[in-house]
Structure formats: structure tokens, C-alpha cells
Write an enzyme that holds these catalytic residues in place. Structure first.
Site, PDB file in Angstrom:
ATOM      1  N   GLY A   1       0.821  -1.197   0.000  1.00  0.00           N
ATOM      2  CA  GLY A   1       0.000   0.000   0.000  1.00  0.00           C
ATOM      3  C   GLY A   1       0.855   1.248   0.000  1.00  0.00           C
ATOM      4  O   GLY A   1       2.089   1.186   0.088  1.00  0.00           O
ATOM      5  N   PRO A   2       0.211   2.422  -0.081  1.00  0.00           N
ATOM      6  CA  PRO A   2       0.957   3.684  -0.130  1.00  0.00           C
ATOM      7  C   PRO A   2       1.752   3.909   1.151  1.00  0.00           C
ATOM      8  O   PRO A   2       1.431   3.366   2.206  1.00  0.00           O
ATOM      9  CB  PRO A   2      -0.159   4.740  -0.274  1.00  0.00           C
ATOM     10  CG  PRO A   2      -1.380   3.993  -0.680  1.00  0.00           C
ATOM     11  CD  PRO A   2      -1.251   2.618  -0.140  1.00  0.00           C
ATOM     12  N   SER A   3       2.783   4.742   1.053  1.00  0.00           N
ATOM     13  CA  SER A   3       3.576   5.114   2.231  1.00  0.00           C
ATOM     14  C   SER A   3       2.691   5.840   3.238  1.00  0.00           C
ATOM     15  O   SER A   3       1.775   6.571   2.864  1.00  0.00           O
ATOM     16  CB  SER A   3       4.746   6.023   1.835  1.00  0.00           C
ATOM     17  OG  SER A   3       5.626   5.342   0.966  1.00  0.00           O
ATOM     18  N   GLY A   4       2.986   5.619   4.515  1.00  0.00           N
ATOM     19  CA  GLY A   4       2.204   6.261   5.560  1.00  0.00           C
ATOM     20  C   GLY A   4       0.908   5.545   5.869  1.00  0.00           C
ATOM     21  O   GLY A   4       0.050   6.088   6.581  1.00  0.00           O
ATOM     22  N   GLY A   5       0.782   4.326   5.370  1.00  0.00           N
ATOM     23  CA  GLY A   5      -0.467   3.596   5.587  1.00  0.00           C
ATOM     24  C   GLY A   5      -0.531   2.871   6.917  1.00  0.00           C
ATOM     25  O   GLY A   5      -1.585   2.330   7.281  1.00  0.00           O
ATOM     26  N   GLY A   6       0.577   2.795   7.657  1.00  0.00           N
ATOM     27  CA  GLY A   6       0.571   2.142   8.961  1.00  0.00           C
ATOM     28  C   GLY A   6       1.229   0.779   8.965  1.00  0.00           C
ATOM     29  O   GLY A   6       1.125   0.045   9.959  1.00  0.00           O
TER      30      GLY A   6
ATOM     31  N   THR B   1       4.540  -0.188   8.993  1.00  0.00           N
ATOM     32  CA  THR B   1       5.619  -0.342   9.981  1.00  0.00           C
ATOM     33  C   THR B   1       5.070  -0.291  11.403  1.00  0.00           C
ATOM     34  O   THR B   1       5.554  -0.999  12.296  1.00  0.00           O
ATOM     35  CB  THR B   1       6.675   0.748   9.779  1.00  0.00           C
ATOM     36  OG1 THR B   1       7.217   0.633   8.451  1.00  0.00           O
ATOM     37  CG2 THR B   1       7.810   0.618  10.773  1.00  0.00           C
TER      38      THR B   1
ATOM     39  N   GLU C   1      10.713  -4.399   4.176  1.00  0.00           N
ATOM     40  CA  GLU C   1      11.422  -3.841   3.017  1.00  0.00           C
ATOM     41  C   GLU C   1      12.881  -4.301   3.014  1.00  0.00           C
ATOM     42  O   GLU C   1      13.814  -3.500   2.870  1.00  0.00           O
ATOM     43  CB  GLU C   1      11.350  -2.311   3.044  1.00  0.00           C
ATOM     44  CG  GLU C   1       9.998  -1.747   2.725  1.00  0.00           C
ATOM     45  CD  GLU C   1       9.622  -1.921   1.268  1.00  0.00           C
ATOM     46  OE1 GLU C   1      10.524  -2.174   0.457  1.00  0.00           O
ATOM     47  OE2 GLU C   1       8.431  -1.827   0.941  1.00  0.00           O
TER      48      GLU C   1
END
Length: 621
Positions: A376-381, A383, A506
Site C-alpha cells: 500500500g501507499p507510504s504512511g499507511g501504517g 511499519t 522492506e
């Protein structure tokens, strides 16, 4: 601990400070002996002026027997030895107490949750461990004895002076209270200044450690001038506090000297008149002056003690606050190692301090031995979800289960022992490759085990080429190794842990194509037979996962296989189209071979197929 917690910016009472010292379990016997010897030395000193008085008033050396001479010499020698032993014992006791305090702090830092380090800079914690505890050590080892000996010396001297001539003694009390009225406010100012200096020292230490630990970033960004300005600001702030502290010290020391000289002039003047009038003998006047010195000198020491005490109280405030912080709870009802079943995430919600939710009602299940990919997009939660699975944070709502049991019921150590974590950065600690491979393992690792794990991680080749092999120092944070080499060591370390649950964050995104190919082979070996959860931005690396979870803004908006999401999830389809150049209905169906060919065509790197990167090892497992 709540009873000793204080609000920042307010001075703390003496009781919490004493409680803090008591908790270090000092050797009371040793302290008693040290203080006792200091008191003996002080009492012997109180006899000397009377001996001098007798000499001045006509007591001749001829009238002294050899036994008396031996006694006097012995008394002086005993006083010197007692003072020396007392200083050593106090220093020893102070060092032991501070070592105990640093031990408590170090243990505390290691069991504080990750959230604490999100809010507090590392340099400030270092300052707590070094500067603040050092101030307390100085108080105990260098100034504690002066509190007792000073009081005894002052009380004893005044008592003798009252006996010698009470009228002259009363003259002293006209000056001493005046000096106290001046010195007490100065002591309060010293406390405020020292507290500010401790805060600024902690901030400066944090700046230094932050910049020096990331010196490569500073240089590559050309930020030397900026960081110089930031560091110089801290230096000048420390200079300002130091100058203010110097001003107070410059006022205290001359004032004490002024009081002493004033008293000396008054005593000599008034005493001289008393001697002329025959009321006072010359020997008594000399004794009076010597006892005056034995009052003024301890007063100076007591002033220094209380100044240092103010500094120690400020240092204690921060130490107490740190020790009062909530710790991670390591205990649990049972061990996680004996529990089987899927990992279930139920309605998980979480937000960082004073912020909106990063995760909202996240639910999914991971079956044993299968691969789950989070995309999904970065900042999606993504991590943050990993952090919750590691139990770095506790969810605000919802639950994570292993089998039928919530993971919170397991001891924290046993739960984390189930997990092998390979991140994008794969940080290493300063030390040898062997030390990094065995890091955190409670059991002894044999050389054969280490070489076998390194071989499976495709790390044995470059390790054997190094001059010192497994004893090669990797440098701070592993800077002497390349990114691919660090990743392979991290994978070998995970293999040695033999985890049931594998978390890959990642793990290959920052590598070049050649390093990525080798690391992917190592990951394939690592993933065999393990429940694996992968964070990935490149879909080509996870298209063959058993399930793919698509996350947007902290919520799951799609779950399924690659083929299923292509049919049901528009944004996933858009991601796939952009990354894999899927332009035909056949490729949109998502067969492994066509996705791999599309990926190779798109990247031009000739990398291995997606199946061999992820799926191949899973089919074998």
C-alpha cells in the site's frame, strides 16, 4: 514511585533525594567508619588551640614529659591518618553508591518501552547516566563529611569560646547571622543556575550524539555549517550558565573572606583591649583566633556542601523522573513457545501520543507456514503494525492472538523469541561479525552453527574473504560493510534464532540488483517453514504470497491473492499496472511467469522470477 515523582521546573524536597540514595543500598557501616574518623580528626583539632594557649601563657617545653610529647605527636599522626582514611572510605562509598545508581538507570533504560525513546533524545539519557550521577558522586565522596565535621567543629569551637570568654563569643553572633542572610539567597540562586546548566548539558550532549552518530548524513548533505551553529549555540548557552555560576561563586568566596577578616579584626581589637585590661590572657586570645579559624573554615565547607547539595537535588529530580517511567512488562502467565495456531489480528487500533489513529480496526489472520504481504501507499501504517506485532507498543483497542490466546498473556521475552526480524537497514552493533551473529542469543553458538547459518544466508563467501574472517570488526552501526553484506548478516542472525515467525520490513528495497538477488536467495532459505509477514513496495516481490493485504491510511481496504486483488481492488490494480506494466488481459490474470517477465522487462535488470524470489521457497516449504 508516584510519591517521589516531581513536576519539571520545581525543586524537589530533600526526602526524595535521600530515598534515591537509600535505594542504592549503600554500605552504612563503611559510611559510619568514614564519618567517625572525620569526627575524630575534628575533635583532635579542637584540642590544638588549648595546647597553644598553654604554650603562650608560659607553659614551657621543659615541663613536658617524653610521654606527653609522644602523645601529642601520636595525636597529630592519628589525626592525619584518620583524615586520609576517611577521605578514601568516603570516596569508595560514593563510587559504590553511584555505581549502584548507574546500574539501576542502565537497567531502567533497557526495559523502558520504545515509546519513551520516541519522546526523549538519546543524549539526554546519556547525560542522566554520566553528568547527573557524577554530581551526586561528588556530593557524597567530597562534601558529605564536611556536613558532620563542620557542625561538630563549629559547635565545639563555640562551646570552648563560651567557656573561655562568653562576652567575646557573643560578638561573633553579631556577624555570623549577617553572613547567613547573604549566603542563603546565593545558595538558592546557585540551585537555579545549576539546574539550568544540567538541562543545557543534557541538550548539548543529545545534539552531539545525534550529529556524530549521523556524521555521514551531515557531510553528504553539506550541513557542517548548520550543525556547527547548532553546536555553538549549545556551547554559548553552557558558557552563559557557567559565567552566572562563576558570578555566584565570586560573590560567595569573597563574602566568606570578608566575614572572616571582619571577625578577625573585631576579635583582635576587642581581645587586645581585654588583654590590656588583664581580663584575658595572651594565650586565650591566640586560642580565640584559632577557634575562630575552626569556625570560619567549616562554614566555608558547609557553604560548598549546600551549594553542591542544590546541584545534586536538581540532578536527582531528573533521575527520579526517569526511574518513575513505566517499564515494559516482561512477565506473563505462560511461555509462547508451546502455543500453536494462526496469528490473528482483531480490530486493532493504535495512535501515537497526542495524534490521530495510525491504525483503525485492522483485522486479518496469518496461518502457520504461509506468507502474508502488506502493501500500500507510504504512511499507511505498515511499519506501525510491525511494531505492534513485536509488542513495542500496546494497542489502544483490539487484540493480537496466537492460536486462541492473546499475545499479551505471554511473557514478553518468550513472544519476541518467536520472532525473527529483518529490516531495511539491518543495523549492526560495533564489534565483530561473530558477535553480531550471536547477538541476543542466550545459548552458546558453535563455530559450525555460525558457518552453516552464514552459508544459508550467502554471507560465508564475503566473510571468508575478509582478513580476520568472523573476527572482523564491522565498525559503528556496521559502516565497514556494504548494505547487502549487512542484510546477509542480519539474515544469518535470524537463522541462528530459528524463529517461528519471520518479519521482513522492506528487506531488499535499498539494495542494487546484484545484492538483491543474493539477499533474496538467503531470504528464501530463511522463510522455509515459517510464518512470514512481509512489508513490500515492489509488488513483483510478493505476487506469490498466500495473501496480500492492502493498507491505506491505517485501514485494510483489500485482502486476497494477487489475482483476486487485481479483480476486486482498483488501487491495487493501479499499483500493479504502474509497477509491472500489466497491459494485457492475460497478464492481468497474474500468472507467475508473466508477472516475472513483465517485471524483468520493466526493470531491465534480468532479476530472478517473482516465484523464485518468494514463492519458490514456499512451495518447497
Amino acid at each position: 514511585m508516584s510519591s517521589i515523582t516531581t513536576k519539571r521546573g520545581k525543586g524537589i524536597a530533600i526526602k526524595p533525594f535521600l530515598t534515591l540514595l537509600k535505594d542504592t543500598k549503600p554500605s552504612y557501616g563503611l559510611l559510619a567508619i568514614a564519618i567517625g574518623l572525620s569526627i575524630i580528626s575534628t575533635l583532635v583539632g579542637l584540642i590544638i588551640p588549648m595546647f597553644t594557649k598553654n604554650l603562650v601563657d608560659g607553659f614551657s617545653l621543659a615541663s613536658i614529659s617524653k610521654l606527653q610529647i609522644v602523645g601529642i605527636v601520636g595525636a597529630f599522626i592519628a589525626q592525619t591518618i584518620a583524615a586520609g582514611v576517611s577521605i578514601y572510605l568516603l570516596n569508595y562509598a560514593g563510587q559504590k553508591m553511584v555505581a549502584g545508581l548507574r546500574d539501576r538507570l542502565w537497567r531502567k533504560f533497557l526495559v523502558l518501552p520504545v515509546a519513551y525513546y520516541n519522546e526523549n533524545r538519546t543524549g539526554e539519557s546519556v547525560s542522566r547516566m554520566t553528568n547527573d550521577t557524577g554530581i551526586i558522586k561528588t556530593l557524597i565522596s567530597e562534601h558529605l563529611a564536611s556536613l558532620f565535621t563542620g557542625v561538630i567543629s563549629i559547635v565545639g569551637s563555640i562551646s570552648v569560646l563560651l567557656y573561655l570568654n562568653w562576652k567575646m563569643t557573643l560578638v561573633l553572633f553579631t556577624v555570623l547571622p549577617l553572613s547567613a542572610l547573604i549566603l542563603v539567597p546565593l545558595g538558592r540562586q546557585m540551585y537555579k543556575i545549576s539546574k539550568g546548566m544540567q538541562d543545557e548539558t543534557a541538550s548539548f550532549t543529545a545534539t552531539l550524539s545525534g550529529v556524530l552518530s549521523e556524521i555521514r548524513l551531515v557531510k553528504s548533505s553539506g550541513a557542517e555549517d548548520r550543525e556547527y551553529v547548532a553546536g555553538k549555540t549549545g556551547i554559548m548557552n553552557l558558557l552563559s550558565f557557567g559565567i552566572r555560576e562563576g558570578k555566584i561563586s565570586a560573590m560567595i568566596s569573597p563574602l566568606v573572606s570578608f566575614v572572616f577578616m571582619l571577625l578577625l579584626v573585631v576579635i583582635i581589637g576587642y581581645g587586645g583591649m581585654q588583654v590590656s585590661a588583664g581580663v584575658l590572657t595572651a594565650g586565650e586570645l591566640v586560642a580565640f583566633i584559632l577557634y575562630l579559624i575552626q569556625i570560619i573554615m567549616p562554614l566555608t565547607q558547609l557553604t560548598t556542601f549546600f551549594t553542591q547539595m542544590q546541584k545534586a537535588k536538581g540532578a536527582s529530580e531528573r533521575i527520579i523522573e526517569t526511574l518513575a517511567e513505566a517499564e515494559e512488562i516482561y512477565e506473563g502467565e505462560e511461555e509462547a513457545s508451546g502455543t500453536e495456531g494462526p496469528i490473528t489480528v482483531e480490530d486493532l487500533s493504535f495512535g501515537y501520543k497526542n495524534g490521530e489513529n495510525v491504525l483503525s480496526n485492522v483485522s486479518f489472520r496469518m496461518h502457520p507456514g504461509e506468507v502474508t504481504a502488506i502493501v500500500g501507499p507510504s504512511g499507511g501504517g505498515k511499519t506501525t503494525l510491525f511494531s505492534l506485532l513485536e509488542r513495542f507498543y500496546e494497542p489502544q483497542m483490539g487484540m493480537i492472538r496466537l492460536g486462541e490466546k492473546p499475545v499479551a498473556a505471554f511473557s514478553l521475552r518468550s513472544w519476541r523469541n518467536l520472532i525473527g526480524y529483518v529490516s531495511q537497514e539491518s543495523p549492526l552493533l560495533a564489534g565483530t561479525i561473530a558477535e553480531n551473529l550471536s547477538y541476543g542469543l542466550e545459548r552458546e553458538i558453535s563455530s559450525d552453527e555460525m558457518r552453516s547459518a552464514a552459508a544459508m544466508a550467502y554471507a560465508d563467501g564475503f566473510i571468508n574473504e575478509l582478513p580476520d574472517g568472523y573476527n572482523t570488526d564491522v565498525g559503528e552501526r556496521g559502516v565497514k560493510l556494504s548494505g547487502g553484506q549487512r542484510q546477509r548478516i542480519a539474515i544469518a542472525r535470524a537463522l541462528l534464532r530459528n524463529p517461528r515467525i519471520l518479519m521482513l520490513d522492506e528487506a531488499t528495497s535499498s539494495l542494487d540488483s546484484q545484492s538483491e538477488a543474493v539477499v533474496q536467495k538467503a531470504l528464501s532459505n530463511l522463510m522455509v517453514g515459517r510464518t512470514t509477514i512481509v512489508i513490500a513496495h515492489r509488488l513483483a516481490t510478493v505476487v506469490n504470497a498466500d495473501q496480500i493485504i492492502f493498507m491505506e491510511k491505517g485501514q485494510i481496504t483489500g485482502t486476497g491473492t494477487h489475482a483476486e486483488l487485481l479483480q476486486t481492488h482498483e488501487l491495487y490494480k493501479e499499483f500493479a499496472t504502474q509497477q509491472l506494466q500489466l497491459n494485457t488481459p492475460e497478464i492481468l490474470a497474474g500468472s507467475e511467469e508473466e508477472v516475472a517477465v513483465a517485471d524483468d522487462k520493466n526493470t531491465g535488470s534480468g532479476r530472478r522470477s517473482a516465484h523464485s524470489r518468494i514463492g519458490g521457497s514456499l512451495s518447497e516449504g
